[in-house]
Design an enzyme around this catalytic site. Structure first.
Site, PDB file in Angstrom:
ATOM      1  N   CYS A 197       0.758  -1.104   0.075  1.00 53.88           N
ATOM      2  CA  CYS A 197      -0.181  -0.128   0.092  1.00 53.88           C
ATOM      3  C   CYS A 197       0.768   1.134  -0.050  1.00 53.88           C
ATOM      4  CB  CYS A 197      -0.873   0.033   1.291  1.00 53.88           C
ATOM      5  SG  CYS A 197      -2.035  -1.489   1.245  1.00 53.88           S
TER       6      CYS A 197
ATOM      7  N   HIS B 128      -3.449   7.040   3.417  1.00 52.81           N
ATOM      8  CA  HIS B 128      -3.945   5.663   2.805  1.00 52.81           C
ATOM      9  C   HIS B 128      -5.238   5.375   3.193  1.00 52.81           C
ATOM     10  CE1 HIS B 128      -3.962   1.747   1.432  1.00 52.81           C
ATOM     11  NE2 HIS B 128      -3.907   1.124   2.654  1.00 52.81           N
TER      12      HIS B 128
ATOM     13  N   ASN C 138     -10.329  -0.340  -0.026  1.00 51.75           N
ATOM     14  CA  ASN C 138      -8.934  -0.300   0.200  1.00 51.75           C
ATOM     15  C   ASN C 138      -8.402  -0.638  -1.205  1.00 51.75           C
ATOM     16  OD1 ASN C 138      -5.996  -0.497   0.717  1.00 51.75           O
ATOM     17  ND2 ASN C 138      -6.475  -1.684   2.458  1.00 51.75           N
TER      18      ASN C 138
HETATM   19  O1  UT7 Z   1      -3.911  -1.816   3.616  1.00 52.40           O
HETATM   20  C1  UT7 Z   1      -3.087  -2.195   4.537  1.00 52.40           C
HETATM   21  C2  UT7 Z   1      -3.336  -1.888   5.854  1.00 52.40           C
HETATM   22  N1  UT7 Z   1      -4.584  -2.851   6.202  1.00 52.40           N
HETATM   23  C3  UT7 Z   1      -4.970  -2.219   7.096  1.00 52.40           C
HETATM   24  O2  UT7 Z   1      -4.762  -1.217   7.807  1.00 52.40           O
HETATM   25  C4  UT7 Z   1      -6.214  -2.959   7.727  1.00 52.40           C
HETATM   26  C5  UT7 Z   1      -6.358  -3.019   9.281  1.00 52.40           C
HETATM   27  N2  UT7 Z   1      -7.212  -3.763   9.799  1.00 52.40           N
HETATM   28  C6  UT7 Z   1      -8.475  -3.219  10.067  1.00 52.40           C
HETATM   29  O3  UT7 Z   1      -9.086  -2.245   9.414  1.00 52.40           O
HETATM   30  C7  UT7 Z   1      -9.634  -4.128  11.033  1.00 52.40           C
HETATM   31  O4  UT7 Z   1      -8.926  -4.949  11.759  1.00 52.40           O
HETATM   32  C8  UT7 Z   1     -10.507  -4.877  10.443  1.00 52.40           C
HETATM   33  C9  UT7 Z   1     -11.704  -4.066   9.548  1.00 52.40           C
HETATM   34  C10 UT7 Z   1      -9.941  -5.900   9.254  1.00 52.40           C
HETATM   35  C11 UT7 Z   1     -11.231  -5.752  11.255  1.00 52.40           C
HETATM   36  O5  UT7 Z   1     -12.005  -4.904  12.102  1.00 52.40           O
HETATM   37  P1  UT7 Z   1     -11.826  -5.253  13.769  1.00 52.40           P
HETATM   38  O6  UT7 Z   1     -12.596  -4.156  14.455  1.00 52.40           O
HETATM   39  O7  UT7 Z   1     -10.246  -5.447  13.928  1.00 52.40           O
HETATM   40  O8  UT7 Z   1     -12.440  -6.594  13.821  1.00 52.40           O
HETATM   41  P2  UT7 Z   1     -12.012  -8.139  14.441  1.00 52.40           P
HETATM   42  O9  UT7 Z   1     -11.146  -8.673  13.279  1.00 52.40           O
HETATM   43  O10 UT7 Z   1     -11.459  -7.885  15.701  1.00 52.40           O
HETATM   44  O11 UT7 Z   1     -13.377  -8.899  14.657  1.00 52.40           O
HETATM   45  C12 UT7 Z   1     -14.679  -8.628  15.440  1.00 52.40           C
HETATM   46  C13 UT7 Z   1     -15.534  -9.436  15.105  1.00 52.40           C
HETATM   47  C14 UT7 Z   1     -15.098 -11.111  15.104  1.00 52.40           C
HETATM   48  O12 UT7 Z   1     -16.160 -11.876  15.779  1.00 52.40           O
HETATM   49  P3  UT7 Z   1     -15.871 -12.437  17.171  1.00 52.40           P
HETATM   50  O13 UT7 Z   1     -14.661 -13.183  17.188  1.00 52.40           O
HETATM   51  O14 UT7 Z   1     -15.817 -11.198  17.820  1.00 52.40           O
HETATM   52  O15 UT7 Z   1     -17.213 -12.881  17.290  1.00 52.40           O
HETATM   53  C15 UT7 Z   1     -15.106 -11.379  13.532  1.00 52.40           C
HETATM   54  O16 UT7 Z   1     -15.360 -12.730  13.328  1.00 52.40           O
HETATM   55  O17 UT7 Z   1     -16.161  -9.430  13.893  1.00 52.40           O
HETATM   56  C16 UT7 Z   1     -16.218 -10.714  12.974  1.00 52.40           C
HETATM   57  N3  UT7 Z   1     -15.806 -10.211  11.631  1.00 52.40           N
HETATM   58  C17 UT7 Z   1     -17.205  -9.856  11.112  1.00 52.40           C
HETATM   59  N4  UT7 Z   1     -18.419  -9.738  11.340  1.00 52.40           N
HETATM   60  C18 UT7 Z   1     -19.323  -9.482  10.086  1.00 52.40           C
HETATM   61  C19 UT7 Z   1     -14.960 -10.158  10.938  1.00 52.40           C
HETATM   62  N5  UT7 Z   1     -15.150  -9.490   9.634  1.00 52.40           N
HETATM   63  C20 UT7 Z   1     -16.616  -9.745   9.718  1.00 52.40           C
HETATM   64  C21 UT7 Z   1     -17.593  -9.018   8.679  1.00 52.40           C
HETATM   65  N6  UT7 Z   1     -18.756  -8.849   8.960  1.00 52.40           N
HETATM   66  N7  UT7 Z   1     -17.046  -8.899   7.323  1.00 52.40           N
END
Ligand code: UT7
Length: 326
Positions: free
Chosen positions: A113, A253, A283
């Site tokens: 990125c 970004h 993204n």
């Molecule tokens: O471009 C390069 C850099 N990339 C980035 O900067 C991305 C950085 N990361 C992020 O933006 C975030 O970590 C994400 C958007 C990818 C994820 O958000 P989060 O708030 O960190 O969520 P999480 O991964 O901690 O997941 C929370 C919950 C989980 O369920 P449990 O374990 O709490 O029951 C996931 O399974 O949300 C669940 N989950 C979803 N639910 C509905 C994960 N993806 C989804 C989804 N829809 N698409």
């Protein structure tokens, strides 16, 4: 003294829009979850027959037209991409051929990125050194081809598109003030594509087809992104004796609205000084900053004399900033 000045910007996006509501029919997710956690509402997806070079060439033509530069006058073409048309030859060589930029040296940079910022930094150095006068820097991706459309953790995040900038040697005061690029290889396996390289080639029968998709430890990447983008932004400000109040527009970004908001807060920047378009494109990796720069430019949000700060973070990890006096 010679400076490197951005004289044209361009962008190109696929026509097909994939909304959160449509995604919710494909995987177990919802518009509410995606919007709340990321800020993304829709993204663009390449059609059959459209490649990274397709969008890169369209964006490049628009940037060249704005700069009033003919392709055959270009000395240098750099593209940042993690989704090249082929492993080799470089996508930059394909673009060079399509544009008819016959005298340009063309190569890809691999910085995920941060690819556009790395490219700007390389072009700036070549131009300041006097080696080259006219450069084209592109960020372009077709991430939809390396996304696992069954994995809700990643497939909701990414989109396709390209952005480009023409950079020319100039005697004016305005131009690229400084660039700062950084790498932290200790976290390379937090965001990567396991398959298709020499470690895990497609020809190996043991290679898992799922390894050809993006793998990301979202939570960890998120924390690193906030810290690293703040560091890159502060490096630009400190080295030029500036404070955040000197910034006219921050173009970060576009990965996650919460990351962007956290950086604006850490820099104590008003939100109206931060350009955001990830709700429309998701993204787009290396393409996100040049697409945003082109939109801000064409919308008249950037005026002569403005101080623009570009701020990137990506797999590698790589991160960096470019400070530009417009
Ligand atoms: O471009 C390069 C850099 N990339 C980035 O900067 C991305 C950085 N990361 C992020 O933006 C975030 O970590 C994400 C958007 C990818 C994820 O958000 P989060 O708030 O960190 O969520 P999480 O991964 O901690 O997941 C929370 C919950 C989980 O369920 P449990 O374990 O709490 O029951 C996931 O399974 O949300 C669940 N989950 C979803 N639910 C509905 C994960 N993806 C989804 C989804 N829809 N698409």
């Amino acid at each position: 003294m010679v400076t490197a000045k951005i004289t044209g910007t361009g962008s190109a996006l696929p026509a097909k829009i994939l909304t959160n509501a449509e995604l919710a029919k494909m995987v177990d997710t919802s518009d509410d979850w995606i919007t709340t956690r990321t800020g993304i509402k829709e993204r663009r997806i390449a059609a059959d027959g459209e490649f990274t070079s397709t969008f890169a060439v369209d964006a490049a033509r628009r940037a060249l037209s704005m700069a009033n530069v003919a392709p055959e006058d270009l000395d240098l073409i750099i593209i940042g991409t993690v989704t090249p048309d082929f492993p080799f030859p470089s996508t930059a060589c394909i673009i060079q051929n399509e544009l008819g930029a016959n005298k340009a040296v063309a190569f890809d940079v691999s910085a995920a990125c941060s690819g556009f910022i790395y490219g700007i930094s390389v072009a700036d150095s070549f131009i300041r050194s006097g080696k080259y006068q006219k450069a084209l820097v592109i960020g372009a991706e077709v991430l939809s081809r390396i996304v696992d459309w069954n994995d809700r953790n990643t497939c909701i995040l990414f989109g396709d598109g390209a952005g480009a900038a023409v950079i020319e040697a100039s005697e004016e005061q305005s131009g690229i003030v400084s660039t700062h690029i950084f790498s932290n290889g200790s976290c390379w396996d937090m965001l990567y594509q396991p398959g298709s390289g020499s470690r895990n080639p497609a020809t190996n029968p043991a290679t898992d087809p799922a390894s050809f998709f993006i793998r990301m430890e979202g939570n960890e990447v998120y924390k690193h992104a906030v810290r690293a983008m703040e560091e890159a932004a502060m490096a630009a400000l400190y080295s030029n004796g500036l404070t955040p109040s000197d910034i006219s527009l921050l173009i970060p970004h576009q990965a996650n609205r919460r990351i962007i908001d956290a950086i604006a807060k850490r820099l104590d920047l008003d939100f109206d000084k931060v350009f955001v378009n990830l709700h429309r494109y998701g993204n787009t990796s290396s393409a996100s900053i040049p697409i945003a720069l082109d939109e801000a430019n064409r919308q008249g949000l950037i005026k002569t004399g403005d101080m623009i700060l570009l701020d990137a973070f990506g797999g590698g990890f790589t991160y960096g900033s470019a400070l530009i006096r417009w």
